[in-house]
Design an enzyme around this catalytic site. Structure first.
Site, short mmCIF file in Angstrom:
data_model
loop_
_atom_site.label_atom_id
_atom_site.label_comp_id
_atom_site.label_asym_id
_atom_site.label_seq_id
_atom_site.Cartn_x
_atom_site.Cartn_y
_atom_site.Cartn_z
N TYR A 114 0.83 -1.20 0.00
CA TYR A 114 0.00 0.00 0.00
C TYR A 114 0.87 1.26 0.00
CZ TYR A 114 -3.31 3.55 1.66
OH TYR A 114 -4.07 4.69 1.79
N LYS A 118 1.18 4.27 -2.92
CA LYS A 118 0.93 5.68 -2.64
C LYS A 118 2.15 6.53 -2.97
CE LYS A 118 -3.30 6.16 -1.13
NZ LYS A 118 -4.25 7.05 -1.87
N GLY A 293 -49.87 31.65 40.21
CA GLY A 293 -50.11 32.00 41.59
C GLY A 293 -49.17 31.35 42.58
#
Length: 386
Positions: A114, A118, A293
């Site tokens: 690989y 590259k 309230g």
């Protein structure tokens, strides 16, 4: 600008193309030099003729396509070096000297099939640039992580995130093994900077500007903590950049049906209180509902501080310094949202003076500790003041 992206359906390609589409649609501003933008996607489903047509038209070529997990090692040379040669020859045949960006790998420095493929692709791009005068950007990317990365393929971060988010075990052979990582959005920003001319090209491989080095044990521990934290309403410390990016990555693997985390709501005749989230060191956030309230509070703190933000309804916040008789009143309403600090050493209350529920967000600088709550009852308005 017409931008060609090869490997458009891959992890990095998908993230890059989605950002380029945002730019083209005007959703990301501040890049007028790219407008109008045309995106040309190339991937395995496209034909050689389509690639040739793209090469005739491109103003910038981003070459991300490649092979990293083939069945046969020969495919490394074909998919990495061979496809790069094809792209460059088509650009040359079209007389197109547009800039070329190559996605290479730090493994180009290693002696494996690989890495060699590259490195050979890098050499082809540099030789092409020298011959034609075209600008070349060759990036040696480390391990990448981020949303849309395929788990159980070539990213340990994606695998860890996917397994842990889905309640599956992970395997770690060496917890001390250290990885150099880059976040996909940072890589996309690098590429966009090259396209806009904000990065200098060169005759040597380029390095990514923002990288992180962490051990497998650290990465796995953080991801496990993300799962536990969500179940307990905690947010991680996203002030640390790597944690922030890894947490976003982790969340992208959480099943959408499990995105909801239940919160504990406590109710009484006055309304409800729900803790929304907790943080490590930055306190907690809650939502409080006060009925018409009704009044809540009438207590004070030594060190604990709170910030009230009314988002719906109307009421009044009252504060009185301990030992003093002066009461300060602050009207609050969802119609004019503001933040009000509950001051340490001041007893405080909030009263719903409207006809609908009063809803307010509370940030506290610390989590509630039942062993030491730092909360002391005392009415804001005393009997003498009524």
């Amino acid at each position: 600008m017409r931008i060609l992206v090869t490997g458009a359906n891959g992890f990095l390609g998908k993230n890059l193309c989605s950002e380029l589409e945002n730019i083209a649609a005007g959703k990301r501003r501040g890049l007028p030099e790219l407008m109008p933008l045309t995106l040309m996607r190339y991937d395995v489903n496209n034909t050689g003729e389509e690639l040739a047509a793209f090469c005739r038209e491109a103003d910038f070529a981003v070459h991300l396509a490649g092979v990293n997990r083939p069945k046969d090692e020969k495919e490394f040379a074909e998919g990495n070096t061979g496809l790069t040669k094809q792209l460059l020859s088509l650009l040359k045949a079209a007389g197109n000297r547009c800039p070329v960006l190559l996605s290479s790998s730090v493994q180009a420095e290693l002696e494996n099939p690989y890495g060699r493929s590259k490195l050979a692709a890098e050499s082809e791009v540099f030789a092409y640039a020298k011959e034609t005068g075209a600008k070349a950007f060759v990036y040696r990317f480390p391990n990448l992580f981020g949303k849309w990365c395929r788990p159980n393929y070539n990213s340990v971060v994606a695998t860890f995130c996917d397994n842990i988010a889905n309640g599956r075990d992970i395997r770690i052979d060496d917890e001390n093994k250290r990885l150099t990582l880059a976040y996909v959005d940072d890589i996309v920003d690098e590429i966009v900077s090259c396209i806009t001319g904000k990065r200098a090209d060169g005759t040597e491989p380029l390095s990514v500007g923002i990288v992180y080095t962490r051990s497998l044990g650290e990465i796995a521990g953080l991801i496990r903590s993300f799962r536990e934290a969500r179940e307990n309403l905690y947010l991680p410390d996203v002030s640390e950049p790597f944690t922030k990016k890894l947490y976003s990555t982790y969340l992208s693997y959480v099943p959408a049906a499990e995105a909801s985390v239940p919160c504990d709501t406590k109710r009484d005749e006055r309304g409800s209180f729900t803790e929304l989230l907790r943080t490590f060191g930055m306190g907690q956030v809650s939502v409080n509902v006060c009925r018409s309230g009704c009044l809540k509070g009438n207590h004070w703190h030594h060190t604990k501080t709170e910030r009230f933000i009314v988002v719906s309804g109307s009421g009044v916040i009252r504060q009185r310094r301990i030992g003093d008789d002066k009461v300060t009143e602050i009207p609050v309403s969802g119609e004019g949202i503001c933040s009000v600090d509950m001051l340490p050493g001041y007893t405080h209350s909030i009263e719903n003076t409207g006809e609908s529920d009063l809803v307010f967000i509370i940030w506290a600088n610390e989590r509630f500790d039942p062993e030491r709550p730092d909360t002391f009852f005392e009415k804001v308005v005393t009997e003498d003041q009524l």
